[in-house]
Each structure stands twice: as C-alpha cells, then as structure tokens.
Design an enzyme around this catalytic site. Structure first.
Site, short mmCIF file in Angstrom:
data_model
loop_
_atom_site.label_atom_id
_atom_site.label_comp_id
_atom_site.label_asym_id
_atom_site.label_seq_id
_atom_site.Cartn_x
_atom_site.Cartn_y
_atom_site.Cartn_z
N CYS A 110 4.88 32.12 51.72
CA CYS A 110 3.74 31.44 52.34
C CYS A 110 4.25 30.65 53.53
O CYS A 110 4.82 29.57 53.37
CB CYS A 110 3.06 30.51 51.33
SG CYS A 110 1.71 29.52 52.04
N CYS B 70 -3.67 33.92 49.57
CA CYS B 70 -3.04 32.91 50.42
C CYS B 70 -3.39 31.50 49.95
O CYS B 70 -4.21 30.81 50.54
CB CYS B 70 -3.42 33.08 51.88
SG CYS B 70 -2.43 32.02 52.97
#
Length: 489
Positions: A433, A239
């Site tokens: 994302c 991430c």
C-alpha cells in the site's frame, strides 16, 4: 496508454531523478523493480522470464477483464504452447489504472482519462473477448450462463470479476445502489451533486472529488470554518489505505492554500486501529498527530442526510456487565448509538462485496466472496476453479500490488492442475500500500501473512520518502500497463 505517454512519463522520472543525482537504473534498483527492466532501457523481450513450455490443453474461461483477468490471460498465453482462453467482460473500458484515482481526486493527475483504457487494446493475442456478463454458474456441469442467455462450457474457470461498491447499503444513497470502480458513475454523480459528498472509489467520482475539494479549500481560504469527514466501512474494501490517503492529500492541499487552520479533518473508521500492521499503525498515528488530523474508531456510516449535510454513524462499544460466578468472569455488553456529524466535505468509502450473481452463486460463500485456499488460490470445493484479486476470499490483499503476486501463483497452479499435478506454488499474502502522506511523500507499507513489515529493500518502512512518491506517481502506472498487462511484471 501509448508509447508516447510512456516516453513522457519516463522523461518526467528522469528529470526528477536528475535533481537528486540518481540515474533511472539506480533508482529502479533501489526500488527493487527488476521485473520492469524494460522500463530502464531494455525491451519487453528482455523482461520476459517465462518461455512457452507447457503442452497442457483445456478450455479456460476467465470472468472479468480488468487488471487481474487480463494479466492472468497474458501470463497463460506466455506459458501455454496452444492456449484456449476466453474472457467475459461487459465493460469495453474495463482496463483501468485504479490506484490513480487518489491522484485524480487530489489534482496530481489532471484528468480521469489518464486512468481509463480500451480493453481490446490490452487483450493478449489469441484470446477471445465476449462483451457480456456472467449471471449464473453451474460448477457441477462446468458451465456459465451469460446475461444474453448464451451458455459457455469450460474445463477451467478463473474468477477475476472484482467487487461491487454497495452504496445502496447506506440510507440516503439507495438511489445509487450497486456501482463499480471503472463503471458508469451517473447515479453517483447525480446523488452527490454539489453537496460535498465524494468518493475516490469510482474513476468518474474521483474527478468529481477534486472539484468538491477545491470548493472546500476555497471556503477555508475565505476564512470559513469547515469540516472534512472521511469514512471506512464495516466490510472488506479494496485499497484499505485509500480513506487515509485522500485525507492526507486534502490536508496537503489545504496547507498549499494556507487555509489549514480553518479546517477540521476527521477519520471515522469502523475498525479499532489505523492500520492492520502495528508498525504502520504507530507511524500513521504520529503522522496524524503532527498534522492535527483526528480519528474515531468503531464508527460505521449508516446514513447520509444530504440536504442538511449530516453524516450519521453507528457508534459501538463494549461495557463490563455483571460478574458470572460460575464462569468467574464479567459479562460483556455490546452497546451502540447513532451520532450525527455535520460536514462540508464527506468522503465515503462505500461498503463492498462480490457481485451478487457470483457471491451468492454455487461458487460463492456464505460471506459472499469466492472461497479459495489462500496460498494456492484454488477453490475450496471445485478443483478446476481459481480466483484472484478483490473477489477472492483471501485474508489480505485487495490491491493491485497483491494481484501482481497472485496472478503468477495462480497460473503456475492452474497449469499444474491442467497437467494432472497438485498445485504447489504458494501466495505468501504479499500486500503493498503506497500510503500517500503528503504531496511528494509516500510511506510504502508492505506486509504479508505475518502482518509484519516486509520491505523489499532494507530501509525503514515506516518513514515517508520521496523515492516512493516517484514510484507511486510516475513508475507504477507504466509498470502496470506495460508490465502486468503483458504478463511479465
């Protein structure tokens, strides 16, 4: 996550959508979430698209029982007529919703318990779970040795063990050593204490971050000048947007408290850009400027002086040297220096790596990850080994959204190999994302191998939108827990 929690989540979604005059089905259609049709009122059976078709046989061993491992096992159970699957996983609560750590760290989710689940509750029917750790790999003989000393033989191996948080690589944090996103955080919390050190990369430490953030905000609210520092290291990380997400959310909470003017927020990033895709990087730069959030590139956190609350970075750059007449170009001189930055709140994104017992094994690589062909996810050397998720040496995509695409490709290719065919399914590098930019706003950054925006619907992907907040906060969790972990979403 039980059915009552799912019902409650959908009630919240419906309430929010009703305010905007949108039905749940229309919202799902807008968000391109057809794979989770059962959440819109259908059933899991209606959502399933793959029938048990393959008669292929073989003993399948999966290392890792997190999102990637369980989803892959479930998909295989849905695909093979007579599956023989074993998962090796030491953590009885390895199934977790890790994208929610930023929401816990900012007080949007009220408890870390919303993110952690019993692995056995999501184990696909017929799959064997061994509570142990793989410590040695012998791919020539198709064997894996466990920490207990037991040796497991396999015909096909899937590596989905995730990554290690290498806190110990930072001077001052050696006591923490290696840690895991869903693992024991006692060493992290002991070292961090009440010092303003935080990290969203472990579930327990994300809850600790919300405690420290509230104290940070209270200092600012009391009129004290405070400094928040957010870091991004010199390794690949899961991430990649998280260091910025938590910064955005601290900014939002400061604004809520009417204390923003007393706080300085700065990102210190080892890279030379705010995002790997130019269009999103440009949008983030505008957002940072509008929010008076600062950034510095080419800074790697190497030490923390906890007692004096100082973060020490290696700042690096290049300078032009002497002119080389033979090459007709100037020499490039690499320079660096240590700089010390005081902090009141320090969010650490730790360096990350494959677990040493895998990365440094016969199935690992010089760089420590499991080397696979980026499109087929098949090991570059051993044709009966596959890897996916954070541990795979794939150029993009250490996110849950990436795994949602990868595990389907992997299963199709594994079944092909089991049937004596060449793997032909291709992972296109899809990465998503959901970049939280404010309370109630998300920029949904989607891209693939082209490193160009690849939005699933024709809306400007660089815009912050409320609908993506609904997706991130309310929908992705039930999609994950009832969709991916059943092998259907």
């Amino acid at each position: 996550m039980n059915k009552d929690e799912l019902k409650k989540a959908l009630e919240i979604v419906d309430s929010e959508l009703k305010k905007a005059g949108i039905s749940r089905r229309d919202a799902f259609k807008l968000a391109g979430l057809g794979s989770a049709a059962f959440l819109a009122g259908g059933t899991q059976a209606e959502a399933a698209t793959v029938a048990k078709a393959s008669e292929a046989k073989g003993k399948i061993l999966i290392i890792g029982g997190g999102l990637a491992g369980i989803s892959t096992a479930a998909k295989l159970v849905n695909t093979l007529s007579d599956p023989d699957i074993t998962i090796v996983e030491p953590n009885p609560k390895s199934v977790s919703y890790q994208p929610g750590t930023t929401l816990v760290a900012s007080g949007v989710y009220k408890s870390k318990d919303e993110l952690i689940f019993d692995t056995k509750d999501y184990l696909p029917k017929g799959v064997t779970l061994i509570k142990d750790k793989a410590v040695d790999f012998n791919p020539e003989e198709n064997k894996v040795t466990l920490e207990s000393g037991d040796v497991l033989a396999y015909d096909f191996l899937i590596v989905a063990a995730g990554i290690t948080l290498d806190f110990g690589a930072i001077k001052g944090l050696e006591e923490i050593g290696d840690a895991y996103s869903a693992g024991d955080a006692s060493k992290i919390l002991k070292v961090f204490g009440n010092t303003g050190l935080t990290s969203v990369y472990n579930i327990d430490s994300s809850a600790h971050m919300w405690e420290q953030t509230q104290k940070f905000i209270q200092k600012a609210k009391d009129g004290n000048k405070v400094k928040g520092i957010f870091t991004s290291p010199n390794t690949a990380i899961k991430c990649g947007g998280a260091p910025k997400k938590v910064m955005y959310l601290v900014n939002a909470r400061l604004n809520e408290a009417k204390a923003r003017e007393h706080a300085d927020l700065t990102l210190y990033d080892n890279s030379d850009k705010l995002f790997g895709v130019k269009e999103y990087a440009d949008a983030i730069e505008k957002q940072f400027l509008a929010r008076d959030m600062k950034w510095n590139f080419n800074h790697n956190l190497v030490e923390v002086d906890i007692g004096n609350k100082i973060a020490i970075f290696n700042k690096f750059w290049e300078e032009q040297g002497e002119y080389d007449k033979d090459l007709e170009e100037y020499d490039i001189i690499k320079k660096n220096e240590k700089i010390s930055i005081p902090f009141d709140l320090l969010h650490i994104t730790p360096p990350q790596k494959a677990p040493d017992e895998i990365g440094k094994s016969e199935i690992g690589s010089d760089k420590g990850w499991v080397p696979v062909h980026k499109e087929t996810l098949q090991h570059v050397k051993y044709k009966n080994i596959f890897a996916l998720g954070d541990i795979a040496a794939v150029p993009l995509g250490k996110t849950g959204g990436t795994v949602r695409k990868q595990y389907k490709v992997l299963v199709e290719n594994l079944v092909a190999v089991m049937e004596g065919r060449e793997p032909t399914a291709k992972f296109g590098g899809y990465t998503v994302c959901p970049l939280i930019t404010d309370i109630g706003k998300v920029m949904l950054a989607e891209f693939d191998w082209t490193t160009k925006p690849t939005p699933m619907i024709p809306l400007d992907p660089t815009k912050e939108r409320w609908i993506w907040w609904i997706l991130k906060v309310y929908l992705l969790k039930p999609m994950t827990m009832y969709g991916m972990l059943s092998g259907r979403a």
